[in-house]
Motif scaffolding. Structure first.
Motif, PDB file in Angstrom:
ATOM      1  N   LEU A 124       0.825  -1.315  -0.060  1.00 57.98           N
ATOM      2  CA  LEU A 124       0.073  -0.056   0.061  1.00 57.98           C
ATOM      3  C   LEU A 124       0.771   1.280  -0.076  1.00 57.98           C
ATOM      4  O   LEU A 124       0.392   2.406  -0.325  1.00 57.98           O
ATOM      5  CB  LEU A 124      -1.046  -0.018   1.262  1.00 57.98           C
ATOM      6  CG  LEU A 124      -2.094  -1.215   1.389  1.00 57.98           C
ATOM      7  CD1 LEU A 124      -2.519  -1.255   2.603  1.00 57.98           C
ATOM      8  CD2 LEU A 124      -2.884  -1.276   0.113  1.00 57.98           C
ATOM      9  N   ARG A 131       0.991   6.920   0.243  1.00 59.67           N
ATOM     10  CA  ARG A 131       0.490   5.618  -0.658  1.00 59.67           C
ATOM     11  C   ARG A 131       0.840   5.759  -1.852  1.00 59.67           C
ATOM     12  O   ARG A 131       1.386   6.638  -2.402  1.00 59.67           O
ATOM     13  CB  ARG A 131      -1.122   6.163  -0.508  1.00 59.67           C
ATOM     14  CG  ARG A 131      -2.000   5.769   0.734  1.00 59.67           C
ATOM     15  CD  ARG A 131      -3.362   6.283   0.604  1.00 59.67           C
ATOM     16  NE  ARG A 131      -3.691   7.850   0.604  1.00 59.67           N
ATOM     17  CZ  ARG A 131      -4.717   8.390   0.640  1.00 59.67           C
ATOM     18  NH1 ARG A 131      -5.795   7.641   0.595  1.00 59.67           N
ATOM     19  NH2 ARG A 131      -4.604   9.647   0.666  1.00 59.67           N
ATOM     20  N   VAL A 134      -1.950   0.926  -6.010  1.00 55.03           N
ATOM     21  CA  VAL A 134      -2.059  -0.323  -5.573  1.00 55.03           C
ATOM     22  C   VAL A 134      -2.316  -1.479  -6.761  1.00 55.03           C
ATOM     23  O   VAL A 134      -3.142  -1.410  -7.463  1.00 55.03           O
ATOM     24  CB  VAL A 134      -3.072  -0.824  -4.496  1.00 55.03           C
ATOM     25  CG1 VAL A 134      -3.033  -2.222  -3.887  1.00 55.03           C
ATOM     26  CG2 VAL A 134      -2.927   0.200  -3.332  1.00 55.03           C
ATOM     27  N   PHE A 139      -2.359  -7.086  -4.279  1.00 52.20           N
ATOM     28  CA  PHE A 139      -2.987  -7.008  -3.056  1.00 52.20           C
ATOM     29  C   PHE A 139      -3.962  -8.049  -2.790  1.00 52.20           C
ATOM     30  O   PHE A 139      -3.942  -8.609  -1.489  1.00 52.20           O
ATOM     31  CB  PHE A 139      -3.965  -5.884  -3.349  1.00 52.20           C
ATOM     32  CG  PHE A 139      -4.782  -5.513  -2.209  1.00 52.20           C
ATOM     33  CD1 PHE A 139      -4.117  -4.839  -1.096  1.00 52.20           C
ATOM     34  CD2 PHE A 139      -6.159  -6.047  -2.105  1.00 52.20           C
ATOM     35  CE1 PHE A 139      -4.981  -4.695   0.179  1.00 52.20           C
ATOM     36  CE2 PHE A 139      -6.687  -5.657  -1.003  1.00 52.20           C
ATOM     37  CZ  PHE A 139      -6.378  -5.152   0.159  1.00 52.20           C
ATOM     38  N   SER A 166      -6.561   1.682  -6.267  1.00 48.50           N
ATOM     39  CA  SER A 166      -5.874   0.722  -7.077  1.00 48.50           C
ATOM     40  C   SER A 166      -5.376   1.133  -8.496  1.00 48.50           C
ATOM     41  O   SER A 166      -5.955   2.048  -8.951  1.00 48.50           O
ATOM     42  CB  SER A 166      -6.739  -0.452  -7.424  1.00 48.50           C
ATOM     43  OG  SER A 166      -7.821  -0.294  -8.348  1.00 48.50           O
TER      44      SER A 166
END
Length: 314
Positions: A124, A131, A134, A139, A166
């Protein structure tokens, strides 16, 4: 009874004075709100948070209507403006209590062990709490190995983080926006805008900095409330991620003539995100809950939601 100047009243009605300043200027109303919250809590209502939000929201709407209908009559302003100030205090205090409760729960129960921390940091974050987009494939694999999934969001909420984006979600949003001018309101640390800029989207991040107690704002996030930013930039597309429930700023998006599309990332529950009154009653935009985009928010949850509002062409 307080006597408010016309200029002060207009700024409060337009939400141009942040809550921290109001708390300093009107401490007696904070105490009144705290006393009222204690009384409401003692009623043991099953959904006490929603009951409190509903009470103060209704009170603020009634007060604003009274003031506007009076033409800013001094007596009416002095009588009803405190209801609006107290409503803002109540929502602010609830947000603080919610964050504190999440932090305390995490401290009292369990923190990430070395294994969970290592996996989540890799999945992450770039470093610290910065951040990164992702990878859904990684994940889904790594998330299965995390032992204490439920404490992730309470822990990161303390840093103003309410979801992770994402790579497919960022890509889909970039396609939706295309070459149109784009503005993110209530942008927090600007993560969403930064990711979109990485996809060659011309997006500007703005925030009123009212969450300085949680968030470290980078320089590229311009300090401006939503109404001011919308008026300044006249964007074609507007973004907002995790807007505060029953907030005072999303309505301005629907009132801005340049906006053709509004994209909201949040939840399906009005108690947690969004001004659903503005969503349902704007009259100028269609509203779509996009299930595919909703499924691209991390971590996965049936409550995750991406709403797309498109202007109705006449």
């Amino acid at each position: 009874m307080r006597n408010f100047t016309s200029d002060t009243a207009k700024k409060i009605l337009a939400n141009e004075i942040n809550v921290e300043t109001l708390l300093t200027q009107y401490p007696e109303y904070k105490q009144e709100v705290l006393d009222e919250l204690r009384v409401l809590k003692s009623n043991h209502e099953s959904n006490i948070v929603q009951a409190i939000i509903d009470k103060y929201t209704a009170s603020a709407k009634m007060a604003k209507n009274k003031i506007m209908k009076s033409g800013m009559n001094e007596t009416t302003v002095n009588a009803f403006l405190p209801h609006i100030i107290k409503a803002r205090f109540a929502i602010y205090l609830l947000e603080q209590l919610n964050t504190a409760a999440a932090a305390n729960a995490s401290d009292k129960n369990v923190k990430f062990n070395l294994w969970d921390g290592m996996i989540l940091q890799k999945l992450l974050f770039r470093k610290g709490f910065e951040r990164k987009p992702v990878s859904l494939g990684l994940f889904r694999l790594g998330w299965k190995l995390v032992m204490h999934k439920k404490i992730l969001m309470p822990l990161v909420n303390q840093k103003g983080i309410y979801c992770f984006y994402s790579k497919p979600l960022i890509g889909e949003l970039a396609k939706l926006i295309g070459g149109k001018s784009c503005l993110e309101i209530a942008a927090g640390d600007g993560t969403l805008t930064k990711f979109l800029i990485g996809k060659n989207v011309g997006c500007k991040a703005t925030d009123d900095y009212s969450w300085q107690h949680y968030i470290s704002y980078p320089e590229f996030v311009e300090k401006a409330d939503a109404k001011t930013a919308l008026h300044k930039y006249n964007p074609e597309v507007v973004l907002c991620s995790w807007p505060v429930p029953k907030n005072p700023y999303e309505k301005h998006v629907f009132q801005t003539g340049s906006v053709d599309m509004y994209i909201v990332i949040g939840t399906r529950n009005p108690a947690y995100t969004g001004d659903f009154d503005a969503y349902n009653n704007n009259g100028k935009f269609t509203m779509e809950l996009n299930e595919r985009l909703s499924s691209l928010i991390v971590p996965p949850s049936p409550e995750n939601a991406v709403y797309i509002f498109r202007r109705i062409q006449k």
